[in-house]
Scaffold this motif. Structure first.
Motif, PDB file in Angstrom:
ATOM      1  N   GLY A  18     -33.040  25.557 -16.725  1.00 42.70           N
ATOM      2  CA  GLY A  18     -33.596  24.910 -17.041  1.00 42.70           C
ATOM      3  C   GLY A  18     -34.110  24.270 -16.146  1.00 42.70           C
ATOM      4  N   THR A  19     -33.754  24.664 -15.150  1.00 39.07           N
ATOM      5  CA  THR A  19     -34.465  24.397 -13.156  1.00 39.07           C
ATOM      6  C   THR A  19     -35.932  24.748 -13.680  1.00 39.07           C
ATOM      7  OG1 THR A  19     -32.028  24.801 -12.521  1.00 39.07           O
ATOM      8  CG2 THR A  19     -34.390  24.983 -11.068  1.00 39.07           C
ATOM      9  N   LYS A  20     -37.019  23.511 -12.770  1.00 36.80           N
ATOM     10  CA  LYS A  20     -37.459  23.954 -12.771  1.00 36.80           C
ATOM     11  C   LYS A  20     -38.635  23.991 -11.935  1.00 36.80           C
ATOM     12  CE  LYS A  20     -38.558  20.929 -17.164  1.00 36.80           C
ATOM     13  NZ  LYS A  20     -38.841  19.492 -17.564  1.00 36.80           N
ATOM     14  N   LEU A  21     -39.592  24.718 -11.517  1.00 35.89           N
ATOM     15  CA  LEU A  21     -40.020  25.498 -10.713  1.00 35.89           C
ATOM     16  C   LEU A  21     -40.886  24.599 -10.033  1.00 35.89           C
ATOM     17  CD1 LEU A  21     -38.364  28.786 -10.976  1.00 35.89           C
ATOM     18  CD2 LEU A  21     -37.527  27.530  -9.830  1.00 35.89           C
ATOM     19  N   TYR A  22     -41.652  24.714  -9.571  1.00 38.38           N
ATOM     20  CA  TYR A  22     -42.772  23.944  -9.061  1.00 38.38           C
ATOM     21  C   TYR A  22     -43.667  25.544  -7.584  1.00 38.38           C
ATOM     22  CZ  TYR A  22     -41.292  19.919 -11.076  1.00 38.38           C
ATOM     23  OH  TYR A  22     -40.199  19.280 -11.379  1.00 38.38           O
TER      24      TYR A  22
END
Length: 158
Positions: free
Chosen positions: A62-66
């Protein structure tokens, strides 16, 4: 309690409204803060980390990446990422992967997926960007730049 509420109805109504508005704001803050993410970790085997704005943090499902994020896997680690266009990326052990550019505005045909692989292994299956504009998908390595001319690619950088 009801007697007090009768005497100070506005106080209690305003307190309830203030509390509700505060809760709504807290619930909605992450949504607004995360609207610019480009991908999300779907699977991982530790130890793996993401470097975001020069700060390293452990990866979780669930870690969001940018844009600009760097994903690093250690020995025996693996990370599976799905991007907003449906692209799927798997990183093997001891991999260093950076999201250089990601733009997904398909209605305007304005798309781009550029990444940098400094070391390690990457398996990639293209999503909508690869179908709309295959020339817009690129992987930069220390010795070359790979363009996508199909739906799947495997990269190994030593």
């Amino acid at each position: 309690m009801t007697e007090i509420m009768k005497i100070f109805p506005l106080f209690f109504k305003s307190r309830i409204i203030t509390i509700l508005l505060g809760l709504i704001a807290m619930v909605n803050l992450p949504v607004f803060a995360d609207e610019n993410y480009v991908g999300m970790v779907k699977t991982y085997q530790p130890p793996a980390a993401v470097i975001h704005n020069s700060v390293e943090a452990a990866i979780n499902i669930g870690t969001k990446l940018y844009l600009g994020d760097i994903v690093v896997t250690k020995a025996d680690a693996a990370v599976g990422i799905i991007f907003m266009d449906g692209s799927v990326l798997s990183l093997g052990p001891e991999t260093h992967f950076e999201i250089v550019d990601f733009l997904f505005k398909p209605a305007e045909r304005n798309v781009s997926f550029i990444s940098k692989v400094s070391q390690g292994t990457v398996a990639f299956t293209s999503g909508a960007i690869g179908r709309i504009s295959p020339e817009s998908v690129k992987f930069i390595t220390p010795t070359s730049t790979l363009g996508l001319h199909g739906t799947k690619v495997l990269i190994e950088v030593k």
